[in-house]
Design a protein around this motif. Sequence first.
Motif, PDB file in Angstrom:
ATOM      1  N   ASP A  32       0.864  -1.182   0.000  1.00  0.00           N
ATOM      2  CA  ASP A  32       0.000   0.000   0.000  1.00  0.00           C
ATOM      3  C   ASP A  32       0.905   1.237   0.000  1.00  0.00           C
ATOM      4  OD1 ASP A  32       1.051  -0.460   2.488  1.00  0.00           O
ATOM      5  OD2 ASP A  32      -0.825  -0.250   3.587  1.00  0.00           O
ATOM      6  N   LEU A  33       1.793   1.277  -0.990  1.00  0.00           N
ATOM      7  CA  LEU A  33       2.896   2.241  -0.997  1.00  0.00           C
ATOM      8  C   LEU A  33       2.463   3.586  -1.572  1.00  0.00           C
ATOM      9  CD1 LEU A  33       5.646  -0.269  -2.165  1.00  0.00           C
ATOM     10  CD2 LEU A  33       4.950   0.312   0.171  1.00  0.00           C
ATOM     11  N   ARG A  34       1.564   4.246  -0.868  1.00  0.00           N
ATOM     12  CA  ARG A  34       1.032   5.524  -1.336  1.00  0.00           C
ATOM     13  C   ARG A  34       0.546   6.350  -0.154  1.00  0.00           C
ATOM     14  NH1 ARG A  34      -2.875   1.732  -1.742  1.00  0.00           N
ATOM     15  NH2 ARG A  34      -4.894   2.268  -0.798  1.00  0.00           N
ATOM     16  N   ILE A  35       0.323   7.630  -0.435  1.00  0.00           N
ATOM     17  CA  ILE A  35      -0.216   8.561   0.557  1.00  0.00           C
ATOM     18  C   ILE A  35      -1.736   8.684   0.412  1.00  0.00           C
ATOM     19  CG2 ILE A  35      -0.221  10.961   1.323  1.00  0.00           C
ATOM     20  CD1 ILE A  35       2.330   9.596   2.014  1.00  0.00           C
ATOM     21  N   LEU A  78     -13.442   8.293  -1.545  1.00  0.00           N
ATOM     22  CA  LEU A  78     -11.994   8.267  -1.402  1.00  0.00           C
ATOM     23  C   LEU A  78     -11.574   8.991  -0.132  1.00  0.00           C
ATOM     24  CD1 LEU A  78     -10.860   9.037  -5.078  1.00  0.00           C
ATOM     25  CD2 LEU A  78     -11.265   6.820  -3.992  1.00  0.00           C
ATOM     26  N   LEU A  79     -10.538   8.471   0.506  1.00  0.00           N
ATOM     27  CA  LEU A  79     -10.024   9.079   1.726  1.00  0.00           C
ATOM     28  C   LEU A  79      -9.021  10.177   1.373  1.00  0.00           C
ATOM     29  CD1 LEU A  79      -9.368   5.776   3.713  1.00  0.00           C
ATOM     30  CD2 LEU A  79     -11.317   7.339   3.968  1.00  0.00           C
ATOM     31  N   ALA A  80      -9.076  11.254   2.088  1.00  0.00           N
ATOM     32  CA  ALA A  80      -8.197  12.388   1.806  1.00  0.00           C
ATOM     33  C   ALA A  80      -6.750  12.063   2.163  1.00  0.00           C
ATOM     34  CB  ALA A  80      -8.665  13.607   2.599  1.00  0.00           C
ATOM     35  N   SER A  81      -5.830  12.693   1.457  1.00  0.00           N
ATOM     36  CA  SER A  81      -4.415  12.561   1.810  1.00  0.00           C
ATOM     37  C   SER A  81      -4.176  13.275   3.139  1.00  0.00           C
ATOM     38  CB  SER A  81      -3.542  13.178   0.722  1.00  0.00           C
ATOM     39  OG  SER A  81      -3.695  12.488  -0.498  1.00  0.00           O
ATOM     40  N   PRO A  82      -3.370  12.689   4.011  1.00  0.00           N
ATOM     41  CA  PRO A  82      -3.162  13.302   5.324  1.00  0.00           C
ATOM     42  C   PRO A  82      -2.397  14.618   5.251  1.00  0.00           C
ATOM     43  CG  PRO A  82      -1.705  11.423   5.017  1.00  0.00           C
ATOM     44  CD  PRO A  82      -2.642  11.413   3.859  1.00  0.00           C
ATOM     45  N   LYS A  83      -2.676  15.480   6.209  1.00  0.00           N
ATOM     46  CA  LYS A  83      -1.966  16.750   6.313  1.00  0.00           C
ATOM     47  C   LYS A  83      -0.707  16.551   7.148  1.00  0.00           C
ATOM     48  CE  LYS A  83      -6.313  19.328   6.074  1.00  0.00           C
ATOM     49  NZ  LYS A  83      -7.223  20.285   6.775  1.00  0.00           N
ATOM     50  N   LYS A  84       0.076  17.603   7.299  1.00  0.00           N
ATOM     51  CA  LYS A  84       1.294  17.521   8.085  1.00  0.00           C
ATOM     52  C   LYS A  84       0.983  17.100   9.512  1.00  0.00           C
ATOM     53  CE  LYS A  84       4.629  20.503   5.766  1.00  0.00           C
ATOM     54  NZ  LYS A  84       5.546  21.663   5.938  1.00  0.00           N
ATOM     55  N   GLN A  85       1.831  16.216  10.021  1.00  0.00           N
ATOM     56  CA  GLN A  85       1.667  15.715  11.370  1.00  0.00           C
ATOM     57  C   GLN A  85       2.633  16.418  12.329  1.00  0.00           C
ATOM     58  OE1 GLN A  85      -0.849  13.192  12.003  1.00  0.00           O
ATOM     59  NE2 GLN A  85      -1.294  14.104  10.005  1.00  0.00           N
ATOM     60  N   SER A  86       2.419  16.187  13.603  1.00  0.00           N
ATOM     61  CA  SER A  86       3.342  16.735  14.596  1.00  0.00           C
ATOM     62  C   SER A  86       4.737  16.171  14.354  1.00  0.00           C
ATOM     63  CB  SER A  86       2.876  16.362  16.008  1.00  0.00           C
ATOM     64  OG  SER A  86       1.579  16.861  16.268  1.00  0.00           O
ATOM     65  N   LYS A  87       5.737  17.040  14.432  1.00  0.00           N
ATOM     66  CA  LYS A  87       7.097  16.593  14.186  1.00  0.00           C
ATOM     67  C   LYS A  87       7.590  15.680  15.304  1.00  0.00           C
ATOM     68  CE  LYS A  87       8.900  20.325  11.294  1.00  0.00           C
ATOM     69  NZ  LYS A  87       9.971  21.338  11.142  1.00  0.00           N
ATOM     70  N   THR A  88       8.411  14.710  14.906  1.00  0.00           N
ATOM     71  CA  THR A  88       9.088  13.861  15.877  1.00  0.00           C
ATOM     72  C   THR A  88      10.592  14.052  15.672  1.00  0.00           C
ATOM     73  OG1 THR A  88       9.270  11.932  14.425  1.00  0.00           O
ATOM     74  CG2 THR A  88       7.222  12.169  15.683  1.00  0.00           C
TER      75      THR A  88
END
Length: 471
Positions: A10-13, A169-179
């Motif tokens: 599932d190599l996609r965003i 369709l599910l939306a592409s995720p937005k920026k997440q909290s940085k680690t």
Amino acid sequence: MRAMVWFRRDLRIADNAALFHACQSADDGVVGVFAICPEQWSQHDDAPAKVQFWIQNVACLSQSLGKINIPLLIVPTPRFDELPSEITSLAAKHECDALYFNREYEVNESERDDAVAKAADKLGITTHRFHDRVIVPPDSIETQEGKFYTVFTPYRRVWDERVAGETELLASPKKQSKTDIPSDSVPTQIDGFDFSDCDSDLWPPGEDEAKRRLKAFEDHMGQYDEQRDIPSVAGTSRLSPYLAAGVISPRQCLATALNVCGGNLEKNDGAKTWVSELTWRDFYTAVLVGFPRVSKHRPFKLKTDAIRWRDDESDFNAWCAGQTGYPIVDAGMRQLNQTGWMHNRLRMVVAMFLTKHLLIDWRWGERHFMNLLIDGDLAANNGGWQWSASTGTDSVPYFRIFNPFSQSKRFDPDGDYIKEFCPELKDVPASALHDQKKLRKALKDIDIDYPDFVVDYSKGRQRALDEFKRI
């Protein structure tokens, strides 16, 4: 809450269920992980071209994830056996509270996932699994008796009803909290797999390329029903490697088809036919789940275990090399050898030639395909081979045997496909390519070095009929 997403095929965003839900739930960052298991992949007959394509797409995925602050970690381990401890210890190390992944349906993969979930539970890590590789989950379509369907047509009727609720369709995720977790480098070489003969230029990796191909196909999807069986034209989507690796989702494909026909497949024969291929993909996955024996080198029709296959390595090697003397068969096998891919019409032609005219075990052909196909997928490959060999669910009747010359005359009338992959036949008139006697005469007249028939068509056909009648 910090989430870990375990990527597999599932190599996609975009439209990625596990990634979407992980990003929705996490408030302390998301971590991605991909496992490289060369011994297991080799045992599963995965082709070098396929493994290279996976790794290239993992590298693309890592870049895309990096843009939304998700690091991708690489777990190198020979086999699936080590993954329960490897995945869960990595999740614990990075303080992940939950593990998200999309379901895989093969026997080994399903057992692996259960073991990982069990190990995660012991560490207090919650596991979330999603159906993502199919449009309609395998266990949601049953007969009135509560059993899995074994015939495609009634399955398709129910699938058509269920699919209405699976098109969003599910939306592409937005920026997440940085680690503070850095991504691992993605290797370019994998132990046990030789990439030197892989022509990666034919299959550029990445979501952008998959979307570009889908968009290009959208423009002529309406002609798919007319062009899909003509191997000399670009009448198919050429998306199968991207679907097999999950670089694009089947839902994205369905949404495009529905857009082409304005939401009504009955108004567009091309789109309707293409969606039928997506349905076959779901159907063969459901067969894999409902009848695990097909994952274990067993025929769906158990009585066909009694067939006395010919273990003729000489004939098999001639077939593998595209040296059978039958132009359309040889062209198909050479396309596979040269490109790691074969037109679907030709997959049926060469498979039936091996299992019927040569009466060689379909499992030999199934494995050979997997060893070379960039889009190798157990459910689809096994389903196709057992269909051709008349050993599977919804398979072709044993007495229906493709005539290679009739097939080439119908689907490659001018010989364009044959001559592309069998260039030694470029001066042979098209009419001779589709006739056994004319071909022999033309080869003699022009003095062309081309193999004699590995089997006489009529004798091979009768041999298969006699053997199938016997059981």
